[in-house]
Design a protein around this motif. Structure first.
Motif, PDB file in Angstrom:
ATOM      1  N   ILE A   1      -7.185 -11.623  -5.052  1.00 11.74           N
ATOM      2  CA  ILE A   1      -6.246 -10.662  -4.472  1.00 11.74           C
ATOM      3  C   ILE A   1      -6.342 -10.797  -2.958  1.00 11.74           C
ATOM      4  O   ILE A   1      -7.431 -10.626  -2.371  1.00 11.74           O
ATOM      5  CB  ILE A   1      -6.572  -9.225  -4.914  1.00 11.74           C
ATOM      6  CG1 ILE A   1      -6.548  -9.116  -6.448  1.00 11.74           C
ATOM      7  CG2 ILE A   1      -5.593  -8.239  -4.293  1.00 11.74           C
ATOM      8  CD1 ILE A   1      -7.137  -7.829  -6.986  1.00 11.74           C
ATOM      9  N   ARG A   2      -5.243 -11.117  -2.325  1.00 12.98           N
ATOM     10  CA  ARG A   2      -5.222 -11.253  -0.875  1.00 12.98           C
ATOM     11  C   ARG A   2      -4.608 -10.019  -0.241  1.00 12.98           C
ATOM     12  O   ARG A   2      -3.582  -9.527  -0.726  1.00 12.98           O
ATOM     13  CB  ARG A   2      -4.442 -12.514  -0.460  1.00 12.98           C
ATOM     14  CG  ARG A   2      -5.181 -13.797  -0.749  1.00 12.98           C
ATOM     15  CD  ARG A   2      -4.331 -15.035  -0.500  1.00 12.98           C
ATOM     16  NE  ARG A   2      -5.151 -16.248  -0.579  1.00 12.98           N
ATOM     17  CZ  ARG A   2      -5.543 -16.805  -1.718  1.00 12.98           C
ATOM     18  NH1 ARG A   2      -5.174 -16.260  -2.880  1.00 12.98           N
ATOM     19  NH2 ARG A   2      -6.297 -17.889  -1.709  1.00 12.98           N
ATOM     20  N   VAL A   3      -5.210  -9.538   0.824  1.00  8.13           N
ATOM     21  CA  VAL A   3      -4.731  -8.363   1.556  1.00  8.13           C
ATOM     22  C   VAL A   3      -4.169  -8.854   2.884  1.00  8.13           C
ATOM     23  O   VAL A   3      -4.891  -9.447   3.699  1.00  8.13           O
ATOM     24  CB  VAL A   3      -5.876  -7.345   1.801  1.00  8.13           C
ATOM     25  CG1 VAL A   3      -5.313  -6.082   2.426  1.00  8.13           C
ATOM     26  CG2 VAL A   3      -6.611  -7.034   0.503  1.00  8.13           C
TER      27      VAL A   3
ATOM     28  N   SER B   1      -1.320 -11.660  -5.363  1.00  2.00           N
ATOM     29  CA  SER B   1      -2.272 -12.401  -6.192  1.00  2.00           C
ATOM     30  C   SER B   1      -1.575 -13.626  -6.764  1.00  2.00           C
ATOM     31  O   SER B   1      -0.410 -13.554  -7.160  1.00  2.00           O
ATOM     32  CB  SER B   1      -2.808 -11.530  -7.323  1.00  2.00           C
ATOM     33  OG  SER B   1      -3.751 -12.262  -8.087  1.00  2.00           O
TER      34      SER B   1
ATOM     35  N   SER C   1      -7.301  -2.906 -10.170  1.00  4.88           N
ATOM     36  CA  SER C   1      -6.696  -4.170 -10.586  1.00  4.88           C
ATOM     37  C   SER C   1      -7.071  -4.451 -12.034  1.00  4.88           C
ATOM     38  O   SER C   1      -8.179  -4.136 -12.468  1.00  4.88           O
ATOM     39  CB  SER C   1      -7.163  -5.317  -9.694  1.00  4.88           C
ATOM     40  OG  SER C   1      -8.563  -5.487  -9.807  1.00  4.88           O
TER      41      SER C   1
ATOM     42  N   CYS D   1      -4.260 -12.529   7.059  1.00  2.21           N
ATOM     43  CA  CYS D   1      -4.939 -12.093   5.837  1.00  2.21           C
ATOM     44  C   CYS D   1      -6.205 -11.338   6.231  1.00  2.21           C
ATOM     45  O   CYS D   1      -7.111 -11.907   6.859  1.00  2.21           O
ATOM     46  CB  CYS D   1      -5.283 -13.311   4.975  1.00  2.21           C
ATOM     47  SG  CYS D   1      -6.094 -12.884   3.435  1.00  2.21           S
TER      48      CYS D   1
ATOM     49  N   PHE E   1      -0.438  -6.527  -0.641  1.00  2.00           N
ATOM     50  CA  PHE E   1      -1.395  -7.178  -1.538  1.00  2.00           C
ATOM     51  C   PHE E   1      -0.653  -8.212  -2.371  1.00  2.00           C
ATOM     52  O   PHE E   1       0.470  -7.972  -2.823  1.00  2.00           O
ATOM     53  CB  PHE E   1      -2.056  -6.156  -2.467  1.00  2.00           C
ATOM     54  CG  PHE E   1      -2.827  -5.087  -1.740  1.00  2.00           C
ATOM     55  CD1 PHE E   1      -4.202  -5.175  -1.594  1.00  2.00           C
ATOM     56  CD2 PHE E   1      -2.173  -3.987  -1.186  1.00  2.00           C
ATOM     57  CE1 PHE E   1      -4.908  -4.188  -0.920  1.00  2.00           C
ATOM     58  CE2 PHE E   1      -2.868  -3.002  -0.513  1.00  2.00           C
ATOM     59  CZ  PHE E   1      -4.248  -3.103  -0.380  1.00  2.00           C
TER      60      PHE E   1
ATOM     61  N   LEU F   1     -10.511   0.669  -0.597  1.00  2.00           N
ATOM     62  CA  LEU F   1      -9.612   0.042   0.357  1.00  2.00           C
ATOM     63  C   LEU F   1     -10.016   0.281   1.815  1.00  2.00           C
ATOM     64  O   LEU F   1      -9.318  -0.159   2.731  1.00  2.00           O
ATOM     65  CB  LEU F   1      -8.173   0.530   0.119  1.00  2.00           C
ATOM     66  CG  LEU F   1      -7.566   0.104  -1.219  1.00  2.00           C
ATOM     67  CD1 LEU F   1      -6.112   0.537  -1.316  1.00  2.00           C
ATOM     68  CD2 LEU F   1      -7.665  -1.410  -1.421  1.00  2.00           C
TER      69      LEU F   1
ATOM     70  N   HIS G   1       0.860  -1.189   0.000  1.00  4.75           N
ATOM     71  CA  HIS G   1       0.000   0.000   0.000  1.00  4.75           C
ATOM     72  C   HIS G   1       0.895   1.237   0.000  1.00  4.75           C
ATOM     73  O   HIS G   1       1.938   1.264   0.680  1.00  4.75           O
ATOM     74  CB  HIS G   1      -0.906  -0.014   1.240  1.00  4.75           C
ATOM     75  CG  HIS G   1      -1.984   1.009   1.178  1.00  4.75           C
ATOM     76  ND1 HIS G   1      -1.782   2.341   1.488  1.00  4.75           N
ATOM     77  CD2 HIS G   1      -3.296   0.896   0.832  1.00  4.75           C
ATOM     78  CE1 HIS G   1      -2.915   3.000   1.341  1.00  4.75           C
ATOM     79  NE2 HIS G   1      -3.864   2.146   0.951  1.00  4.75           N
TER      80      HIS G   1
END
Length: 800
Positions: A177-179, A171, A212, A187, A169, A224, A160
């Motif tokens: 998409i994993r945060v 992928s 994205s 996660c 982030f 976000l 970020h």
């Protein structure tokens, strides 16, 4: 001396590589630094750094393991570069110096596929092919986080832009998409709206919005704060990269409001600008013709105001970000180079035809590149007109094109023509004047194309579009593909070479057959007229070059030396020598008078398809299937001058040595002989010293005063002398002096002393055994002599 120099300069003896145009990018990631001055790109085991202004390669970085680079990233402050290789090692570089400052194991169980720095340039995230995401503290040198849960390859990671939020982030192949929260080490969210691989993540200036892009032909805008999709924008193409634009009006790109706008690059080969709020495309870049135009990467250097895009055929295009005006072009990889030519009245540029519909023009002095679009299939051959401004190309698309370079070095297509029914494989321009060109094709015909007057007029505007060429004459010349055509220096004769193993001579402009050259055992790849004599040279797949007389079509000479097909041949040295290039990757220089191969130049690794010599006849250009274009410089005169200077210096030093020996100044003589690095000369000096009445004292005094490096050289020479029984006495005398006057620890400190001693021992033992045998024999002989009993001689009779 002048006559000798003239004799030497008549024939060339050698060429040296002056310049190489090599591939520097073979696909993968590219990145600009914040200033827009340096370009970083992957090429196999190396990360290459280019100077954007000149196009020259500044540095090439390769890890110690010499494995392919799988990922790299440059920190936002432009100070640190990190690379990851297939050997699962990460290297941290001080890239300006080209040195590795730290090397560590990635701990991933498979190669690293993606990496990204955080905004503070202190944290580095790596995504592996093992599905793991790791975070590293670059300053304190330790791993801080290890996130699991992604299936398959993690091909995308991004931090970020707000360092206070500590969000990462990622992928993987599941298009999710994993945060990840660095604070909570977990996660936070899984964003699942894409149906195909996510190709890029980019953020708004305030950090509240993320965009994205994916190969599912959509771009998604994410909030976000809530981690929810707020807008899905269908872009109708597989998107490889998307970048958010500064939130300010840019009328040139159709951006009229301050809302979120983004730019996409994908398989349609066009840069397009979209308004996120409405999902409308507000700007579309004009698409250039031809395949290989698909865009594979796009990046924005905000500080420098530059946008970089990469095409599928490895061309790098640099645009001014606000207007998308093309600033620079870089040809990253040319695949198989099929033909090359010098361009310009001073041969200041080169044009390259590779396994692509695009032509590439390089300025030799600055490395600047221009990519020419026009043909729709692979360009097969090139030729240039006499003055150097106009050149012609032919391609698999059955067409020919004529291009003009202006005084600024910019090239534009000024004429085009079509008429062949198969690929046009060879082309040749008129030699005396810019009046016509000849093409040969796989349809077994040759066509003569006159140049229209409008084309030769200087006032013709380049914006008026290419002039249409019409063939004046068409002649079926051979039963198989025509591989080469050549126009005689007087523009009255035409030679053709074919796959049917023959060459033919034709009268121009009617294309009347005059004769056939038969004798090659396989197809012909090249025909070339001599610039001085009535002779034709042919190069064949049978590995030979032949010279033919134009009067009676007889074979005058055959040159054998290539191990495979000879692909190109050219006359040099005013028609007295030949240059040939072959499938064996070699370029050979031949002297016609004695059939001698003077030099073999080995710098290519594959078939050398292109060969051309400049007007001054002091440089040659070659292009090969190894994707390299090499500029060769004739160094005959330079090498001859160096050899002459060496010989003169040797004569002077030899005379000086003789004078020193005559004056019995042995120390100076020995020092001079050692500096010449000639063991036999040093041996002569040692022998002169040993002939002196006070040999032992003189030798000890002389050797004792030598410098250490001179003593080391003397010890090396002793090894050579000691192998010969005639010179071993001098070697043993010098060795005896060194052993008596040098302490053992000093001797052991000599460079290469251990190897020298190992070489001295066996021969010394052999010499002593021989001396022992001689001494025994002499002692036995002496014993026999002393113990012999001679018979008493009879007394002489007395005189009466």
């Amino acid at each position: 001396m002048a006559e000798a120099a003239a004799g030497v300069s008549r024939f060339k003896a050698n060429y040296a590589v002056e310049r190489k145009i090599e591939p520097f990018y073979k696909g993968g990631k590219v990145q600009l630094d914040q200033t827009g001055q340096h370009l970083f790109c992957v090429c196999g085991t190396r990360v290459n750094i280019l100077d954007v202004a000149s196009g020259a390669m500044l540095r090439s970085l390769e890890q110690e393991d010499q494995e392919d680079i799988t990922a790299f990233d440059l920190s936002p402050d432009d100070e640190v570069l990190v690379t990851g290789s297939r050997a699962l090692l990460l290297a941290q570089w001080a890239w300006r110096e080209g040195s590795v400052t730290r090397l560590w194991k990635a701990i991933h169980t498979a190669p690293v596929a993606a990496m990204a720095f955080d905004p503070t340039s202190t944290l580095l995230a790596t995504g592996g092919c093992d599905g793991a995401v790791r975070v590293w503290d670059i300053v304190r040198h330790y791993g801080t986080h290890h996130f699991r849960g992604s299936p398959g390859v993690v091909h995308l990671v991004a931090f970020h832009p707000d360092p206070a939020r500590l969000l990462l982030f990622s992928s993987a192949v599941d298009a999710t998409i994993r945060v990840w929260s660095l604070q909570e080490r977990s996660c936070l969210a899984m964003l699942t709206a894409h149906y195909s691989a996510v190709t890029s993540l980019t953020f708004s200036a305030d950090g509240h919005t993320m965009l994205s892009s994916g190969r599912d032909k959509i771009c998604i805008v994410w909030d976000l704060q809530s981690f929810q999709a707020t807008r899905t924008v269908p872009v109708f193409e597989s998107v490889e990269a998307a970048v958010t634009l500064p939130e300010e009006p840019v009328p040139e790109l159709g951006v009229k409001s301050t809302g979120l706008h983004f730019l996409t690059a994908g398989d349609q080969g066009m840069l397009r600008v979209w308004e996120a709020a409405s999902g409308q495309c507000v700007y579309t870049q004009p698409r250039l013709p031809g395949p290989g135009r698909e865009l594979t990467h796009c990046a924005l250097a905000r500080t420098a105001g530059l946008l970089l895009s990469v095409t599928a055929d490895h061309n790098l295009l640099l645009y001014e970000a606000r207007s998308l005006q093309l600033q620079k072009q870089f040809a990253g990889y040319s695949e198989e180079v099929l033909d090359v030519r010098f361009l310009g009245p001073e041969d200041s540029h080169v044009v390259v035809a590779s396994n692509s519909p695009c032509l590439k023009v390089f300025e030799l002095q600055t490395s600047a590149c221009q990519i020419l679009h026009g043909h729709t299939d692979i360009v097969l051959a090139l030729d240039v007109f006499r003055k150097g401004w106009l050149f012609a190309s032919c391609a698999k698309d059955q067409s020919i094109r004529i291009w003009r370079m202006n005084k600024a070095g910019k090239v534009a297509c000024v004429a085009q023509g079509s008429g062949h029914t198969h690929s046009v494989g060879t082309i040749c321009c008129s030699r005396l004047k810019e009046t016509f060109l000849v093409t040969g094709s796989q349809d077994c015909t040759v066509k003569l194309w006159p140049l229209p007057e409008a084309l030769l007029c200087k006032s013709t505007a380049p914006d008026s579009g290419p002039v249409l060429l019409q063939a004046q004459a068409t002649q079926r010349c051979h039963e198989k593909d025509i591989n080469s055509v050549a126009v005689a220096p007087n523009d009255k004769l035409l030679a053709t070479g074919s796959q049917d193993r023959t060459a033919k001579l034709w009268a121009l402009p009617q294309c009347q057959l005059l004769g056939v050259f038969s004798g090659h055992r396989r197809g012909l790849w090249c025909v070339q007229f001599s610039p001085m004599d009535q002779v034709l040279a042919t190069a064949s797949a049978d590995g030979t070059v032949k010279l033919w007389a134009l009067q009676d079509f007889s074979c005058l000479k055959t040159f054998e030396g290539h191990d495979a097909s000879v692909l190109k041949v050219a006359f040099v040295s005013h028609g007295t020598q030949l240059l040939s290039s072959g499938s064996d990757g070699l370029v050979k220089l031949w002297t016609i008078k004695n059939n001698e191969c003077v030099r073999t130049l080995d710098a290519h690794e594959d078939k050398v398809w292109g060969l051309h010599c400049n007007r001054l006849d002091d440089r040659a250009l070659t292009g090969a299937s190894d994707s390299c274009v090499i500029l060769w410089k004739d160094v005959t005169e330079v090498e001859w001058a160096e050899e002459q200077a060496k010989q003169e210096e040797q004569v002077v030093r030899q005379q000086e040595l003789d004078n020193l020996l005559q004056e019995k100044r042995y120390l100076w003589a020995l020092g001079l002989a050692i500096s010449l690095d000639r063991p036999h000369t040093v041996l002569t000096v040692i022998q002169a010293i040993r002939r002196d009445p006070e040999a032992c004292e003189k030798l000890e005094a002389t050797v004792f005063q030598l410098r250490r490096d001179q003593k080391e050289a003397l010890l090396r020479f002793c090894v050579t002398w000691n192998t010969n029984s005639r010179h071993c006495h001098e070697a043993q005398a010098v060795l005896g002096v060194l052993l008596r006057h040098e302490a053992p620890e000093e001797l052991l400190a000599y460079e290469g002393v251990r190897a020298s001693l190992e070489a001295l021992l066996p021969y010394t033992e052999r010499h002593f055994q021989r001396l022992s045998r001689t001494l025994q024999a002499a002692t036995f002989l002496d014993f026999l002599w002393h113990n012999m009993k001679l018979p008493t001689l009879p007394a002489a009779p007395s005189a009466l």
